[in-house]
Design an enzyme around this catalytic site. Structure first.
Site: not given
Length: 196
Positions: A80, A120, A128, A131, A133
């Site tokens: 991110y 990640y 995780r 995905h 959000h």
């Protein structure tokens, strides 16, 4: 008798509400979301291009126009653009925005051009799955949720995905995006609110 028939018809056409998910630790509070729906800097971002679209609907199947749809996600390497992301072994991609917003049209439709995110590490021994959000804000309600991809290695062990009573509503299956860039994928993710 007519009222009963109407009630039965309504009950059989009610759509299941999209399950909520956590906001997550990487909401990009320090960034301004890109408007217009393209997170790839015109296709320059690294990774598999993903055309993401869908509709925002009420439980009765009515389209919700004018809803704000925000998405944020990791890049194709699983990182991110957030100062708290400790996955420093994964590179940042200067051409990938990671945060965008759009508004649904009169038919409740939204669309984004992004890249398929990677899984990640979230903690030692815990990953995780890939995905995206979502935060959807309509006139009467807001929903925060996440969209996952079918067949991802870590879906079966993800606490947040598996805490949902209807995780099937959060998992999508990408298909080849016909007529787009070579290798691009597309996915449809409809979001159902109670009343909009």
């Amino acid at each position: 008798m007519a009222d009963v028939a109407t009630a039965e018809k309504t009950a059989t056409t009610t759509l299941p509400r999209t399950p909520p998910q956590i906001l997550g630790p990487f909401y990009p509070f320090m960034l301004t979301p890109t408007e217009g729906g393209d997170l790839t800097s015109g296709g320059q971002a690294q990774g598999t291009v993903l055309y993401l679209s869908g509709r925002v609907l009420t439980e009765k199947g009515e389209p919700i126009g004018g809803a704000k749809v925000e998405i944020w996600q990791a890049n194709a390497a699983g990182r991110y653009p957030h100062p708290n992301d400790a996955n420093v072994t994964a590179p940042l991609d200067e051409k990938f925005v990671g945060f965008a917003v759009t508004t649904t049209d009169g038919q409740g439709r939204y669309a984004f051009k992004t890249v398929r995110p990677a899984a990640y590490p979230a903690a030692p021994g815990h990953w995780r799955p890939a995905h995206i959000h979502f935060s959807v804000t309509a006139k009467y309600e807001q929903l925060v949720t996440q969209m996952y991809f079918a067949g991802e290695e870590y879906n079966a062990t993800d606490a947040w995905l598996n805490s949902s009573s209807r995780k099937d509503l959060l998992i999508t299956t990408p298909n080849p995006a016909l007529g787009k860039e070579a290798g691009a994928q597309e996915v449809t993710f409809d979001i159902v609110l109670t009343r909009g």
